[in-house]
Design an enzyme around this catalytic site. Structure first.
Site, PDB file in Angstrom:
ATOM      1  N   CYS B  55       0.840  -1.202   0.000  1.00  0.00           N
ATOM      2  CA  CYS B  55       0.000   0.000   0.000  1.00  0.00           C
ATOM      3  C   CYS B  55       0.875   1.253   0.000  1.00  0.00           C
ATOM      4  O   CYS B  55       1.984   1.266   0.534  1.00  0.00           O
ATOM      5  CB  CYS B  55      -0.900  -0.006   1.227  1.00  0.00           C
ATOM      6  SG  CYS B  55      -2.063   1.380   1.278  1.00  0.00           S
ATOM      7  N   ASP B  57       0.348   3.789   1.710  1.00  0.00           N
ATOM      8  CA  ASP B  57       0.293   4.373   3.051  1.00  0.00           C
ATOM      9  C   ASP B  57       1.685   4.713   3.580  1.00  0.00           C
ATOM     10  O   ASP B  57       2.593   3.886   3.548  1.00  0.00           O
ATOM     11  CB  ASP B  57      -0.413   3.379   3.993  1.00  0.00           C
ATOM     12  CG  ASP B  57      -0.797   4.012   5.316  1.00  0.00           C
ATOM     13  OD1 ASP B  57       0.095   4.537   6.017  1.00  0.00           O
ATOM     14  OD2 ASP B  57      -1.993   4.009   5.644  1.00  0.00           O
ATOM     15  N   ARG B  59       2.790   4.894   6.398  1.00  0.00           N
ATOM     16  CA  ARG B  59       3.255   4.140   7.570  1.00  0.00           C
ATOM     17  C   ARG B  59       3.844   2.777   7.201  1.00  0.00           C
ATOM     18  O   ARG B  59       4.230   2.008   8.073  1.00  0.00           O
ATOM     19  CB  ARG B  59       2.075   3.973   8.547  1.00  0.00           C
ATOM     20  CG  ARG B  59       1.597   5.300   9.103  1.00  0.00           C
ATOM     21  CD  ARG B  59       0.251   5.171   9.774  1.00  0.00           C
ATOM     22  NE  ARG B  59      -0.796   4.772   8.818  1.00  0.00           N
ATOM     23  CZ  ARG B  59      -2.045   4.494   9.157  1.00  0.00           C
ATOM     24  NH1 ARG B  59      -2.403   4.550  10.424  1.00  0.00           N
ATOM     25  NH2 ARG B  59      -2.932   4.152   8.234  1.00  0.00           N
ATOM     26  N   HIS B 111      -2.312  -4.129   5.183  1.00  0.00           N
ATOM     27  CA  HIS B 111      -1.978  -3.636   6.529  1.00  0.00           C
ATOM     28  C   HIS B 111      -3.222  -3.248   7.300  1.00  0.00           C
ATOM     29  O   HIS B 111      -4.287  -3.025   6.713  1.00  0.00           O
ATOM     30  CB  HIS B 111      -1.012  -2.453   6.439  1.00  0.00           C
ATOM     31  CG  HIS B 111      -1.601  -1.212   5.842  1.00  0.00           C
ATOM     32  ND1 HIS B 111      -2.063  -0.168   6.604  1.00  0.00           N
ATOM     33  CD2 HIS B 111      -1.825  -0.865   4.558  1.00  0.00           C
ATOM     34  CE1 HIS B 111      -2.526   0.787   5.802  1.00  0.00           C
ATOM     35  NE2 HIS B 111      -2.394   0.386   4.561  1.00  0.00           N
ATOM     36  N   CYS B 114      -6.152   0.459   7.102  1.00  0.00           N
ATOM     37  CA  CYS B 114      -5.979   0.910   5.718  1.00  0.00           C
ATOM     38  C   CYS B 114      -7.138   1.820   5.294  1.00  0.00           C
ATOM     39  O   CYS B 114      -8.305   1.437   5.414  1.00  0.00           O
ATOM     40  CB  CYS B 114      -5.887  -0.300   4.787  1.00  0.00           C
ATOM     41  SG  CYS B 114      -5.687   0.148   3.045  1.00  0.00           S
TER      42      CYS B 114
END
Lengths: 227, 222
Positions: B55, B57, B59, B111, B114
């Site tokens: 992803c 993302d 993080r 994850h 999300c």
């Protein structure tokens, strides 16, 4: 079928990674006990990074940024094709929902994708993707043809390809409208040099590019009243 | 001369931006000191063992949390690590990594927490994001009862897991991948990354003989 000893080797190399992951977790907790608690609360990155899938150009490492600081999209040769839903959904989410302040397109010298696009070969499924790079060549044919040395020409195409991706990002409604309202995001073009690990800023003049792009691609009514 | 609000906003933006470029110089110098061989090796080519599909993302920085180095992981990251069979971007990445770089592992990693998964469990119009998130809604439809029976956080975790399994199926349906599995033992893995603890866990994604035979019959091309 694969031989069992190959399988065992592959298995071990992935186990090693799980061990690395545990080490990383404990080192983060040592420096900041609440590191993961903060991350689990949500993300608010300032940067969207669009770069190449190339293993030698890991986004966080080259920018010295931590988990939580940069939203990342990576594809072959850091392209932003106008009709690619994949990258367009990334830009949309990053600008409208995460409200990133900077969008960085980062290419790199020695890019295999750009090299492949300059090679007269049929690469099947990769052809339509890489054709975007040939289009960039066509847009700058005079300039590129005037560079006598092949490697210098290849490096220049890598830079021009980054600039083209920047332009395609500026064409989107999300970027134009957010900039009009908030004065961000600002779009930047970089090239990473694998030979020394340094980033070169191509110094995109964002406002000039925006004005230029909006002559034709304006999707933000009222924004170009000054031009 | 007084600064306008815009000038001040621009100045602070430039500072953040300058920070990134400054940190790069520090990283390059430090890496060159600690591993003098790394950059000269990188300049000569890449031989990553792993293709990572994860992803976007912020993080989830894969190379960082895997504890690996530049040169180790070929990466595609998009919204919610979704794989569409006809998506040219991810298809080109898989083709290049498996056929030309000959990676040994393909990882699809979802994850917790999300945003894309949360969006697909809601019913808000999100414009251009909607067609991208379509496969997640299809999974939601196919598993509606199960997901509705769960508290929202658990449902999000479950949908993230289902999405990884579905993504892996799409990877395995590609002929280039089927051939690499048979000819040189390419391995595929489904992972979930817990953003609240930093820990990766592997899903059991072993297929039955019957599933493998059916897939080969339907998707194998020469």
């Amino acid at each position: 079928m694969a031989k069992p000893n190959i399988n065992r080797y592959l298995r071990q190399s992935l186990d090693h990674i799980f061990q690395n992951n545990k080490k990383w977790v404990s080192s983060k907790k040592q420096t900041d006990a609440s590191f993961f608690d903060k991350l689990s609360a949500g993300q608010s990155p300032d940067y969207l990074y669009i770069g190449c899938s190339d293993s030698r150009v890991p986004a966080n490492e080259i920018m010295g940024l931590e988990a939580g600081e940069v939203f990342v999209h990576r594809n072959i040769a850091n392209l932003v094709p106008n009709v690619d839903l994949n990258v367009m959904s990334v830009i949309n989410y990053a600008v409208r929902h995460l409200k990133v302040k900077h969008i960085i397109v980062c290419g790199h010298y020695n890019c295999g994708g750009v090299k492949a696009a300059l090679t007269p070969a049929d690469l099947g499924l990769l052809n339509p993707w890489l054709r975007n790079i040939r289009d960039v060549y066509r847009l700058h044919e005079k300039e590129l043809d005037a560079i006598p040395e092949e490697h210098a020409r290849y490096n220049r195409l890598i830079e021009l390809n980054v600039m083209e991706s920047c332009r395609n990002i500026i064409k989107t409604a999300a970027v134009q409208q957010s900039y009009q309202e908030n004065q961000y995001p600002i779009v930047h073009g970089w090239v990473f040099d694998l030979g020394d690990g340094l980033l070169k800023d191509l110094k995109v003049d964002f406002e000039a590019e925006l004005a230029n792009v909006q002559k034709i691609y304006c999707l933000s009514p009222g924004s170009n009243s000054e031009h | 001369m007084t600064l306008s609000r815009t000038d001040i906003a621009r100045a602070s933006l430039t500072d953040r931006y300058a920070t990134g470029l400054r940190l790069n110089k520090e990283w390059a110098a430090q890496t060159a000191r600690n591993q003098p061989e790394l950059f000269p090796t990188l300049a000569s080519g890449q031989t990553p063992q792993i293709l990572w599909i994860g992803c976007s993302d912020s993080r989830c920085p894969e190379t960082t949390f895997l504890g690996l180095e530049p040169g180790d992981v070929f990466v595609h990251r998009n919204i919610a690590n979704v794989l569409h069979p006809g998506d040219l971007s991810s298809s080109a990445v898989i083709e290049y990594a498996v056929q030309y770089l000959r990676v040994n592992h393909v990882v699809v990693c979802g994850h917790t927490s999300c945003g894309g998964v949360a969006a697909a469990l809601g019913n808000k119009n999100l414009g251009i994001l909607d067609p991208w998130l379509f496969p997640l809604r299809q999974l939601r439809e196919r598993n509606l009862k199960l997901l509705q029976s769960m508290p929202s956080e658990e449902a999000a975790g479950k949908l993230a897991e289902l999405n990884v399994r579905e993504g892996l199926n799409i990877v395995k349906q590609k002929s280039v991948v089927l051939n690499a599995i048979r000819e040189r033992g390419l391995q595929l893995h489904g992972l979930i990354y817990d953003v609240g603890s930093g820990v990766l866990s592997e899903l059991d994604t072993e297929d039955s003989e019957e599933v493998i035979r059916a897939r080969l019959t339907a998707f194998h091309t020469e």
